[in-house]
Design a protein around this motif. Structure first.
Motif, PDB file in Angstrom:
ATOM      1  N   ILE A  16       0.832  -1.202   0.000  1.00 24.60           N
ATOM      2  CA  ILE A  16       0.000   0.000   0.000  1.00 24.60           C
ATOM      3  C   ILE A  16       0.869   1.256   0.000  1.00 24.60           C
ATOM      4  CG2 ILE A  16      -1.596   1.360   1.414  1.00 24.60           C
ATOM      5  CD1 ILE A  16      -2.895  -1.248   2.215  1.00 24.60           C
ATOM      6  N   ARG A  34      -2.207  10.394 -10.959  1.00 18.65           N
ATOM      7  CA  ARG A  34      -3.444   9.654 -11.257  1.00 18.65           C
ATOM      8  C   ARG A  34      -3.189   8.148 -11.217  1.00 18.65           C
ATOM      9  NH1 ARG A  34      -5.615  13.353 -16.233  1.00 18.65           N
ATOM     10  NH2 ARG A  34      -6.370  15.057 -14.944  1.00 18.65           N
ATOM     11  N   THR A  35      -2.040   7.735 -11.730  1.00 26.87           N
ATOM     12  CA  THR A  35      -1.690   6.319 -11.681  1.00 26.87           C
ATOM     13  C   THR A  35      -1.548   5.856 -10.237  1.00 26.87           C
ATOM     14  OG1 THR A  35      -0.511   6.582 -13.762  1.00 26.87           O
ATOM     15  CG2 THR A  35      -0.030   4.603 -12.487  1.00 26.87           C
ATOM     16  N   ARG A  36      -0.950   6.671  -9.401  1.00 28.28           N
ATOM     17  CA  ARG A  36      -0.784   6.308  -7.993  1.00 28.28           C
ATOM     18  C   ARG A  36      -2.130   6.258  -7.270  1.00 28.28           C
ATOM     19  NH1 ARG A  36       3.985   8.163  -9.322  1.00 28.28           N
ATOM     20  NH2 ARG A  36       5.804   7.167  -8.429  1.00 28.28           N
ATOM     21  N   LEU A  37      -3.023   7.159  -7.646  1.00 25.52           N
ATOM     22  CA  LEU A  37      -4.356   7.129  -7.049  1.00 25.52           C
ATOM     23  C   LEU A  37      -5.080   5.838  -7.423  1.00 25.52           C
ATOM     24  CD1 LEU A  37      -6.564   8.575  -5.450  1.00 25.52           C
ATOM     25  CD2 LEU A  37      -7.304   9.599  -7.584  1.00 25.52           C
ATOM     26  N   ALA A  38      -4.956   5.438  -8.686  1.00 23.49           N
ATOM     27  CA  ALA A  38      -5.572   4.174  -9.108  1.00 23.49           C
ATOM     28  C   ALA A  38      -4.920   2.991  -8.390  1.00 23.49           C
ATOM     29  CB  ALA A  38      -5.455   4.019 -10.614  1.00 23.49           C
ATOM     30  N   HIS A  40      -3.529   3.048  -5.400  1.00 24.82           N
ATOM     31  CA  HIS A  40      -3.989   3.046  -4.010  1.00 24.82           C
ATOM     32  C   HIS A  40      -5.407   2.510  -3.888  1.00 24.82           C
ATOM     33  CE1 HIS A  40      -1.114   4.582  -1.174  1.00 24.82           C
ATOM     34  NE2 HIS A  40      -0.648   5.368  -2.112  1.00 24.82           N
ATOM     35  N   THR A  41      -6.253   2.886  -4.823  1.00 23.14           N
ATOM     36  CA  THR A  41      -7.622   2.388  -4.784  1.00 23.14           C
ATOM     37  C   THR A  41      -7.654   0.876  -4.961  1.00 23.14           C
ATOM     38  OG1 THR A  41      -8.334   4.484  -5.736  1.00 23.14           O
ATOM     39  CG2 THR A  41      -9.903   2.677  -5.792  1.00 23.14           C
ATOM     40  N   SER A  42      -6.881   0.379  -5.903  1.00 20.73           N
ATOM     41  CA  SER A  42      -6.858  -1.077  -6.105  1.00 20.73           C
ATOM     42  C   SER A  42      -6.216  -1.786  -4.919  1.00 20.73           C
ATOM     43  CB  SER A  42      -6.137  -1.418  -7.399  1.00 20.73           C
ATOM     44  OG  SER A  42      -4.791  -0.995  -7.339  1.00 20.73           O
ATOM     45  N   PHE A  44      -6.419  -0.784  -1.834  1.00 23.93           N
ATOM     46  CA  PHE A  44      -7.425  -0.783  -0.777  1.00 23.93           C
ATOM     47  C   PHE A  44      -8.374  -1.963  -0.937  1.00 23.93           C
ATOM     48  CE2 PHE A  44     -11.753   0.363   0.485  1.00 23.93           C
ATOM     49  CZ  PHE A  44     -11.561   0.478   1.844  1.00 23.93           C
ATOM     50  N   PHE A  45      -8.846  -2.166  -2.163  1.00 18.55           N
ATOM     51  CA  PHE A  45      -9.769  -3.271  -2.388  1.00 18.55           C
ATOM     52  C   PHE A  45      -9.067  -4.620  -2.264  1.00 18.55           C
ATOM     53  CE2 PHE A  45     -12.278   0.131  -4.402  1.00 18.55           C
ATOM     54  CZ  PHE A  45     -13.406  -0.005  -3.612  1.00 18.55           C
TER      55      PHE A  45
END
Length: 147
Positions: A16, A34-38, A40-42, A44-45
């Protein structure tokens, strides 16, 4: 506790935090952010799915014979929701206070730099923003006292 139960949460935490390394170094562009945000979201899931799999597979934190430790932390669903409500009240109010202070403090500094008599007036707005977080903590204390 076996080796899998010890190393898997540490591995998840490392995975993470990896996308944030270059963000903290200051070497990112908008596309990379934006890539890092994606990522982090993945992540998290992925962590959420890992916890669900831990629960389904029956991994236990406590030893099999340690019944007193398990019984000491068991509560009702209402208590769990109450603690969740207290955490959300504190967290969301602190987030809102951060947004308010982030907007008010630079304006206060600008007003103070133009006219030194504006210091008291501008600090009132910064303090009002921080008051939101204090109200959230007070609500959390009231919620926890009811549990």
């Amino acid at each position: 506790m076996n080796l899998l139960e010890l190393l898997l949460p540490a591995l998840i935490i490392v995975l993470i935090s990896l996308p944030l390394v270059n963000v903290f170094k200051g070497k990112t562009s908008l596309k990379q952010a934006r890539t890092r945000l994606a990522a982090h979201t993945s992540m998290f899931f992925a962590v959420l799915c890992a916890f669900v799999l831990f629960e389904i597979n029956g991994f236990h934190v406590f030893a099999e014979g340690d019944v007193n430790a398990v019984n000491s932390i068991v509560g009702t669903a209402a208590q769990g929701m109450g603690f969740l409500a207290a955490a959300l009240a504190t967290g969301m109010s602190a987030l809102g206070a951060g947004v308010a202070v982030a907007a008010a403090a630079p304006a206060a500094i600008g007003a103070f730099s133009e006219n030194e008599k504006n210091f008291g007036k501008s600090m009132i707005f910064v303090a009002l923003g921080e008051g939101v977080a204090i109200y959230g903590v007070l609500i959390s204390i009231l919620i926890i006292n009811k549990l």
